[in-house]
Design an enzyme around this catalytic site. Sequence first.
Site, mmCIF file in Angstrom:
data_model
loop_
_atom_site.group_PDB
_atom_site.id
_atom_site.type_symbol
_atom_site.label_atom_id
_atom_site.label_comp_id
_atom_site.label_asym_id
_atom_site.label_seq_id
_atom_site.Cartn_x
_atom_site.Cartn_y
_atom_site.Cartn_z
ATOM 1 N N ALA A 292 1.073 -1.337 0.323
ATOM 2 C CA ALA A 292 -0.195 -0.016 0.372
ATOM 3 C C ALA A 292 0.622 1.502 -0.009
ATOM 4 C CB ALA A 292 -1.308 -0.259 1.362
ATOM 5 N N ASN A 293 0.035 2.185 -0.227
ATOM 6 C CA ASN A 293 0.948 3.652 -0.086
ATOM 7 C C ASN A 293 0.144 4.404 0.679
ATOM 8 O OD1 ASN A 293 2.809 4.292 -2.196
ATOM 9 N ND2 ASN A 293 0.810 4.156 -3.266
ATOM 10 N N ARG A 294 1.487 5.047 1.547
ATOM 11 C CA ARG A 294 0.730 6.450 2.858
ATOM 12 C C ARG A 294 -0.486 7.400 2.889
ATOM 13 N NH1 ARG A 294 6.803 5.863 5.829
ATOM 14 N NH2 ARG A 294 7.190 3.466 6.270
#
Length: 480
Positions: A292-294
């Site tokens: 995932a991305n933050r």
Amino acid sequence: MTLSGKRVLLIVSGSVAAYKALELARLLGKAGAAVTGLLTAGGARFVTPHALQAVTNRPLAESLWSLEEEAERGHIRLARETDLVVVAPASADRLARMAAGMADDLAGAALLAWGGPVLVAPAMNPSMWSHPATGANVATLMARGVTFVGPEDGPMAEAESGTGRLAEPANILAAITAILSDPEHGAPDFALEDALDAAIAAQEGRPAPAPARRGGGSPSSFSDGHPHAADHQADPSEAAPSTFSASQAATAGPAPHALRGTAPGALPLSGRHVLVTSGPTHEPLDPVRYLANRSSGKQGHSIAAALAALGARVTLVSGPVTVPDPDGVTVMRVETAREMLAACEAALPADAAVFAAAVADWRPADPAPQKMKKPADDAAPPLALVPNPDILATLSRHPRRPRLVIGFAAETERVIEHARAKLARKGCDWIVANDVSGDAMGGAENTVHLVTANGVEDWPRLPKVEVAARLADRVAEALA
């Protein structure tokens, strides 16, 4: 979202991918939908009637010429007793028949008799999909309001690879959910009709007609949530766009969907539909781990709220976030990039689209069906990644492309340079670039640069709600 109470007519046409229709039917049933299966003659060569009927647990529809089927239900009733018609898979032949309006079988007759939303999931050889005849048929169907999901890139049955693979059942389900969750799907755009009437009157040199009265309420009545669909006789003094801005709306109290007695033309984005994406995507490694991305979703959700505050009908496609849903906004929740793309395509048409989500660029090629166990030697397992679909580029070149497409560029170095390159590469209209080397991905403030073909606007560091308000004002100006 649950599909409880929703009725879906699932048309299965002749394609080797027809076996995936069984999984789609299963997922629909699990979500609470009542599914009626309809096998074309070609579809029945790949899926048996018994299998489809067993999965749907409902009587199957097959033949236009069956006296028993016609007596019990009939093709007109079949088309009337549904909320959505889904053609999955849709072969090249079926697309051609739909475009031509052919009704020589039960599927064709039911489609012609149905006046509601239609979702099509094509599946065919890449050469067939890229043929100009297929492209013309797809364009014809899109112009009639048919929604498409896929096809996807990948290996084909003929030991070839390319675009033509049926969208995964989970992605088709996401598109179905997006359509059936839209309270205004298929509703006439009354604001657009009034604007066209005014434009025609201006060309003919006569006064613009007052907005038509629709429905049976009093002139000042509004339907909940959708002022432009109500019966309202506009006051000419209220019809001109006001100087009301998203910045003012952010502190003005209730969202305009809750405002009563406001003329539809008083808000600058009234009658417009805007698509917004927000948050990250989660790409599963196994049932408990993901890439995932933050992204917190704060910026994307603030943009959706600011656009709604200017009167837009907003569809927000959100990855997994913990921030609350904005008021007056239709929210579609997704997990993966492929689900987000399917939901975005299902939300079209739109006047503008703001792609603020931090979509994972890659996903695991083969997610493990069970939790991967740590080996005794502590060796890291090999991780093969494949590219995710490029949502911004896909929608920027889509046959039903929004008039204004805005992307985001989260960079840690050479922010403007990378944003300009992304603008050219993706084919969008604007890029909102920001430096995420600090706390921008989860913080309450942001410093952004609006990059367009005409240059760069440097905005000061602002709260994310104020960035959203400024961007919403710019969208309203561009669509005016």
